[in-house]
Design a protein around this motif. Sequence first.
Motif, PDB file in Angstrom:
ATOM      1  N   ASP A 115       0.851  -1.191   0.000  1.00  0.00           N
ATOM      2  CA  ASP A 115       0.000   0.000   0.000  1.00  0.00           C
ATOM      3  C   ASP A 115       0.889   1.245   0.000  1.00  0.00           C
ATOM      4  O   ASP A 115       2.112   1.157   0.085  1.00  0.00           O
ATOM      5  N   GLU A 116       0.253   2.400  -0.104  1.00  0.00           N
ATOM      6  CA  GLU A 116       0.975   3.668  -0.217  1.00  0.00           C
ATOM      7  C   GLU A 116       1.751   3.999   1.052  1.00  0.00           C
ATOM      8  O   GLU A 116       2.837   4.583   0.991  1.00  0.00           O
ATOM      9  N   ILE A 117       1.194   3.641   2.211  1.00  0.00           N
ATOM     10  CA  ILE A 117       1.859   3.977   3.468  1.00  0.00           C
ATOM     11  C   ILE A 117       3.143   3.167   3.612  1.00  0.00           C
ATOM     12  O   ILE A 117       4.194   3.686   4.001  1.00  0.00           O
ATOM     13  N   ALA A 118       3.057   1.872   3.290  1.00  0.00           N
ATOM     14  CA  ALA A 118       4.256   1.037   3.355  1.00  0.00           C
ATOM     15  C   ALA A 118       5.306   1.508   2.362  1.00  0.00           C
ATOM     16  O   ALA A 118       6.517   1.464   2.640  1.00  0.00           O
ATOM     17  N   VAL A 166      -2.191  11.553  -0.374  1.00  0.00           N
ATOM     18  CA  VAL A 166      -2.970  11.773   0.847  1.00  0.00           C
ATOM     19  C   VAL A 166      -2.544  10.789   1.932  1.00  0.00           C
ATOM     20  O   VAL A 166      -2.338  11.162   3.096  1.00  0.00           O
ATOM     21  N   LEU A 167      -2.384   9.532   1.551  1.00  0.00           N
ATOM     22  CA  LEU A 167      -2.038   8.494   2.524  1.00  0.00           C
ATOM     23  C   LEU A 167      -0.607   8.626   3.030  1.00  0.00           C
ATOM     24  O   LEU A 167      -0.278   8.123   4.104  1.00  0.00           O
ATOM     25  N   LYS A 168       0.240   9.280   2.310  1.00  0.00           N
ATOM     26  CA  LYS A 168       1.649   9.398   2.686  1.00  0.00           C
ATOM     27  C   LYS A 168       1.906  10.538   3.672  1.00  0.00           C
ATOM     28  O   LYS A 168       3.023  10.682   4.187  1.00  0.00           O
ATOM     29  N   SER A 169       0.914  11.359   3.951  1.00  0.00           N
ATOM     30  CA  SER A 169       1.169  12.627   4.647  1.00  0.00           C
ATOM     31  C   SER A 169       1.757  12.426   6.036  1.00  0.00           C
ATOM     32  O   SER A 169       2.619  13.208   6.475  1.00  0.00           O
ATOM     33  N   THR A 227       3.758  10.053   7.112  1.00  0.00           N
ATOM     34  CA  THR A 227       5.176   9.708   6.993  1.00  0.00           C
ATOM     35  C   THR A 227       5.992  10.904   6.514  1.00  0.00           C
ATOM     36  O   THR A 227       7.153  11.056   6.901  1.00  0.00           O
ATOM     37  N   ILE A 228       5.396  11.758   5.684  1.00  0.00           N
ATOM     38  CA  ILE A 228       6.104  12.981   5.279  1.00  0.00           C
ATOM     39  C   ILE A 228       6.367  13.843   6.518  1.00  0.00           C
ATOM     40  O   ILE A 228       7.448  14.426   6.670  1.00  0.00           O
ATOM     41  N   GLY A 229       5.386  13.912   7.417  1.00  0.00           N
ATOM     42  CA  GLY A 229       5.597  14.648   8.664  1.00  0.00           C
ATOM     43  C   GLY A 229       6.720  14.061   9.491  1.00  0.00           C
ATOM     44  O   GLY A 229       7.513  14.795  10.102  1.00  0.00           O
ATOM     45  N   LEU A 230       6.814  12.727   9.501  1.00  0.00           N
ATOM     46  CA  LEU A 230       7.913  12.078  10.208  1.00  0.00           C
ATOM     47  C   LEU A 230       9.247  12.458   9.574  1.00  0.00           C
ATOM     48  O   LEU A 230      10.226  12.736  10.278  1.00  0.00           O
ATOM     49  N   ALA A 231       9.304  12.472   8.253  1.00  0.00           N
ATOM     50  CA  ALA A 231      10.543  12.855   7.563  1.00  0.00           C
ATOM     51  C   ALA A 231      10.936  14.293   7.884  1.00  0.00           C
ATOM     52  O   ALA A 231      12.129  14.620   7.986  1.00  0.00           O
ATOM     53  N   ILE A 232       9.936  15.166   8.050  1.00  0.00           N
ATOM     54  CA  ILE A 232      10.219  16.559   8.409  1.00  0.00           C
ATOM     55  C   ILE A 232      10.829  16.628   9.800  1.00  0.00           C
ATOM     56  O   ILE A 232      11.808  17.349  10.043  1.00  0.00           O
ATOM     57  N   ALA A 233      10.261  15.858  10.743  1.00  0.00           N
ATOM     58  CA  ALA A 233      10.785  15.868  12.109  1.00  0.00           C
ATOM     59  C   ALA A 233      12.173  15.238  12.172  1.00  0.00           C
ATOM     60  O   ALA A 233      13.059  15.727  12.888  1.00  0.00           O
ATOM     61  N   LEU A 234      12.372  14.152  11.411  1.00  0.00           N
ATOM     62  CA  LEU A 234      13.681  13.495  11.400  1.00  0.00           C
ATOM     63  C   LEU A 234      14.706  14.281  10.597  1.00  0.00           C
ATOM     64  O   LEU A 234      15.901  14.056  10.746  1.00  0.00           O
ATOM     65  N   LEU A 291      -1.545  21.247  -5.536  1.00  0.00           N
ATOM     66  CA  LEU A 291      -0.543  22.198  -5.047  1.00  0.00           C
ATOM     67  C   LEU A 291      -0.761  22.545  -3.579  1.00  0.00           C
ATOM     68  O   LEU A 291       0.166  22.463  -2.760  1.00  0.00           O
ATOM     69  N   LEU A 292      -1.983  22.924  -3.224  1.00  0.00           N
ATOM     70  CA  LEU A 292      -2.232  23.304  -1.837  1.00  0.00           C
ATOM     71  C   LEU A 292      -2.096  22.106  -0.911  1.00  0.00           C
ATOM     72  O   LEU A 292      -1.685  22.253   0.245  1.00  0.00           O
ATOM     73  N   MET A 293      -2.417  20.916  -1.391  1.00  0.00           N
ATOM     74  CA  MET A 293      -2.274  19.715  -0.563  1.00  0.00           C
ATOM     75  C   MET A 293      -0.804  19.462  -0.206  1.00  0.00           C
ATOM     76  O   MET A 293      -0.472  19.215   0.952  1.00  0.00           O
ATOM     77  N   VAL A 294       0.089  19.528  -1.204  1.00  0.00           N
ATOM     78  CA  VAL A 294       1.497  19.245  -0.888  1.00  0.00           C
ATOM     79  C   VAL A 294       2.123  20.396  -0.108  1.00  0.00           C
ATOM     80  O   VAL A 294       3.098  20.191   0.628  1.00  0.00           O
ATOM     81  N   MET A 295       1.583  21.594  -0.246  1.00  0.00           N
ATOM     82  CA  MET A 295       2.090  22.717   0.538  1.00  0.00           C
ATOM     83  C   MET A 295       1.663  22.616   2.005  1.00  0.00           C
ATOM     84  O   MET A 295       2.483  22.821   2.909  1.00  0.00           O
TER      85      MET A 295
END
Length: 615
Positions: free
Chosen positions: A293-296, A321-324, A326-333, A360-364
């Motif tokens: 899946d997208e999250i994995a 949408v499903l990856k968001s 993990t993207i937040g985790l990457a930002i913190a790491l 655009l607004l979603m990825v921002m």
Amino acid sequence: MAKNVKPVEQVDRVVIRFAGDSGDGMQLTGGQFTSETAVLGNDLSTLPDFPAEIRAPAGSLPGVSGFQVHFADHDILTPGDEPNVLVAMNPAALKTNLRDLPRGATLIVDQDTFTERNLTKAGYDANPLEDGSLDAYALHAVPLTTMTLEATKNVEGVTKREAERSKNMFALGLMSWLYQRPTENTVSFLDRKFAKRPEIADANKKAFGAGYAFGETTETFAVSYEVRPAKLRPGTYRNITGNAALAYGLIAASVKSGLPLFLGAYPITPASSILEELARHKNFGVRTFQAEDEIAAVGAALGASFGGSLGVSTSAGPGVVLKSETIGLAIALELPLLILDIQRAGPSTGMPTKPEQADLLMVMFGRNSESPVPVLAASTPGQCFEAAVEAARIAIRYRTPVYLLSDAYLANGSEPWLLPDLEAIPPIEPAFTTAAPADGEFQPYARDASTLARPLAIPGTPGLEHRIGGLEKQDLTGNVSYDPDNHDLMTRLRAQKVAGIADDIPELEVDDPDGADLLVLSWGGTYGPVAAGVRSVRDEGRRVAHAHLRYLNPFPRNTGDVVRSYKRVLVPEMNLGQLLKLVRAEFLVDAVGYNAVRGVPLRASELADAIEALL
């Protein structure tokens, strides 16, 4: 093929659209016509149009597949607003595409498919070949199926159904004659494609030759046409799609950085072909992982980045949408990570094979809390290569996830691509920390003074052990911290790091040769139509400027000065005004939008009209 003896008329550009059932081989036909055109040296741009239905009923409107190719003896920017020639293999293909055909255009149809049953499926009450409704066009009703079966009747080992399926090659042969395309490449292609079944190759070659001969001998076509080669920059060219260019750009970034490339992906239209392309290049050390899946998929890519690889995850809007989280985790790491969003029409499943610019607004902003990430957007199929290299450079240098936006039009469309000088691409230095400091303990959140990027250490390196996770980090040590002032500091540092990238990217270039009052500001896949619309308006003696954004977060450092220096700013987008909102909010300019969300690229003629209206 035999030499043409009919008169040949010179034309400077042609737009052809092939349309038929998804089983009629229209993508193959259009792709091979494109290859013939590329060999001849024309400038070209293509627009494949896939049905969203996996297996729509034959002859139905939802099952129509199309391929449009625009080729010329000069520089062109789009696949064309409307076709000069429509090749329709059945009534449904005619019904869904006729609205785009201008009066006087050439219409070629397979008259054998205009049966009562097929007409009913396509919603026709009467046969349009007989009721005069097509009198505005140069209609050529050709018995394609009958002539294909006649041409292939002596091929042993081929069933009638298999012979009939080669009628797309009859159509290709006819169009190859009509527009003086070289044929040797197609013959060789058929031999390669059907090497395991030479009888199928033989049937297709006979159909192709019969179509070419029909053009030569029939009185239906009195002349053929020639489009001479374009004057392109010197160098070696190949035809390339946007997704292929993205894949090659990722490989180049891997080589230039010395980091192994890891792609974690879940198949999704229109991004899947990046996974398929990269899977072919294990010789460059590429590892592709098709997740459940997208999250994995994005979790695996982030883990690969932590382990010292160039982690990449590809998807489209529903998967992003499903990856968001993990993207937040990457930002913190604060780890390098590339997320390629090949945008498609939505919301939800929407129109999965059609392009849009509405992510655009979603990825921002589509993550919890203050979580800024750099955002880039590719502008043409060929430019996807350099966009991928640049996105990787920023991710590695600044230790941050980076979004790279493309769309279904760029992904599947193609153009001649001048092969780059690989030696001229600067190296990308990962600058790993390899040894513990002599004067104390390793501090994983100490920062580079110029970039604010934290150090990276490969897990398992002696003396560089450190804590990771999604909980807030203490400045310098990286330990878990719930201190209010520390959280405020870390939030601001992460934001300042992304904002500071503006000093490391080119300024926004403006094409304004005449001192215009109106600026047209575009981004992403609208580049070609907008540039063509601006060119059209200038040809009428009007003054208009054009600037195209490839960096969307942060904006180039001079963007505010540029947009505030014009009396009027027009922002064309394939959404309802997402960049427009950002420009108005960030720079306080009274910009206006031109917006269309029809699942097709913007048209240069419509943009020219919008520009004229503002002028």
